[in-house]
Design an enzyme around this catalytic site. Structure first.
Site, PDB file in Angstrom:
ATOM      1  N   ARG A 139       0.840  -1.214   0.000  1.00  0.00           N
ATOM      2  CA  ARG A 139       0.000   0.000   0.000  1.00  0.00           C
ATOM      3  C   ARG A 139       0.874   1.263   0.000  1.00  0.00           C
ATOM      4  NH1 ARG A 139      -2.103  -3.822  -1.123  1.00  0.00           N
ATOM      5  NH2 ARG A 139      -3.939  -4.803  -0.251  1.00  0.00           N
ATOM      6  N   SER A 165     -11.163  -0.217   3.485  1.00  0.00           N
ATOM      7  CA  SER A 165     -10.280  -0.541   4.607  1.00  0.00           C
ATOM      8  C   SER A 165      -9.630   0.730   5.146  1.00  0.00           C
ATOM      9  CB  SER A 165      -9.196  -1.531   4.165  1.00  0.00           C
ATOM     10  OG  SER A 165      -9.779  -2.767   3.819  1.00  0.00           O
ATOM     11  N   GLU A 217      -4.663   3.609   6.332  1.00  0.00           N
ATOM     12  CA  GLU A 217      -4.496   3.525   4.888  1.00  0.00           C
ATOM     13  C   GLU A 217      -5.114   4.749   4.219  1.00  0.00           C
ATOM     14  OE1 GLU A 217      -5.852   0.524   1.259  1.00  0.00           O
ATOM     15  OE2 GLU A 217      -5.595  -0.279   3.278  1.00  0.00           O
TER      16      GLU A 217
END
Length: 321
Positions: free
Chosen positions: A171, A222, A313
């Site tokens: 990520r 998420s 995130e």
């Protein structure tokens, strides 16, 4: 000497004091002082010149699916990346940063090109996906990137970077760490395959996401990244309970939040989703402040009860998470 005003750039469609909430999947956020859409590289460069001339900060808006905007909004120029052309030749797909990722997955399946099936159902644009190295089920977009075209917001020159120059990680990428580099396009190296088989894999990915209830309105998907866990007992507990092996010692953040007993915890109009514990959702009246406080409580309790540090995130705009 007076500062220039946006109306002196008539070829740019500039709006003033525009709420940003409708441009985010959270449906949260105050107004941008100015908002402009960039349909091509020339307009993007012109918008950046304007921000510089007015001494304004700027931000790039893609699909808004991974963004939490301050309740006070953004005191600068928000630039919507509307560049959305895509072409292919053989297994090479050239796509601009504003193209919708899910649409690209289906388009490449129709072309009989394999490599993006695991990304089916992930919301957002291609530029945002490259920036955050979006992925799921063991695959990530960085795995199939050949090159990335990026605009340097300081020099206004475009750079072409090979995959090994993009520093892709979990990520993460060079572009996430350097917001001055704006992803305007990418060349993807995909593999020719059977069209029906590729479509079936896309459908299977979408079915997995649906079975795990990975579609939530008014959320950013998420919220936390899956952390690396060094507690061998906790890793073993997860693997025994879920019947799977940890990838790179990472345990799903949602499982950890569940283990901490936080499912459906709420602050104001923000809540931990009862459908998926790593989704923080706007139940209808949430403010950015509600989400920030809820995230703080989740981090605190997971750290206290399990000894694991969660990292967001989601990208904040105009606030600190």
């Amino acid at each position: 000497m007076p500062k220039p005003h946006p109306d002196k750039k008539p070829h740019l469609d500039i709006q003033e004091n525009v709420p940003l909430a409708p441009f985010t999947s959270f449906r949260i956020g105050g107004p941008a002082r100015f908002l402009v859409g960039a349909r091509d590289l020339r307009e993007l460069q012109e918008a950046l010149r304007l921000a510089r001339a007015m001494n304004l900060p700027f931000c790039i808006l893609g699909g808004g699916s991974n963004l939490l905007v301050s309740d006070d909004g953004f005191p600068g120029l928000a630039i919507r990346l509307l560049m959305d052309r895509v072409t292919f030749s053989g297994g090479m797909v050239q796509v601009q940063g504003g193209f919708d990722l899910t649409t690209l997955v289906h388009r490449t399946a129709d072309w009989g090109l394999s490599g993006l099936e695991s990304l089916a159902g992930i919301p957002g644009t291609v530029g945002g996906a490259v920036r955050g190295n979006a992925g799921a089920y063991g695959g990530a977009i960085g795995d199939v990137v050949a090159t990335v075209s990026a605009l340097d917001s300081t020099t206004l020159q475009t750079l072409t970077l090979r995959r090994d120059q993009c520093d892709f990680g979990y990520r993460d990428s060079r572009f996430k760490r350097d917001p001055g580099l704006i992803v305007v396009g990418t060349l993807l190296a995909l593999l020719p395959g059977d069209q029906d088989e590729i479509r079936t894999k896309v459908a299977q990915t979408l079915a997995k996401r649906e079975a795990k209830q990975l579609s939530c309105d008014r959320s950013a998907g998420s919220f936390f990244m899956n952390p690396e866990v060094n507690d061998a007992a906790l890793v073993r507990r997860f693997e025994e309970e879920q019947g799977v092996r940890c990838r790179e010692c990472r345990i799903p953040a949602g499982w950890l939040i569940d283990q901490a007993g936080l499912r459906s915890l709420s602050v104001g109009g923000a809540a931990v989703s009862h459908r998926h514990a790593n989704y923080l959702v706007n139940t209808g009246s949430a403010t950015a402040g509600d989400v920030v406080e809820l995230a703080r409580l989740v981090r605190q309790e997971v750290r206290r009860k399990l000894g694991v540090e969660l990292k967001e995130e989601v990208s904040p705009l105009g606030l600190v998470i």
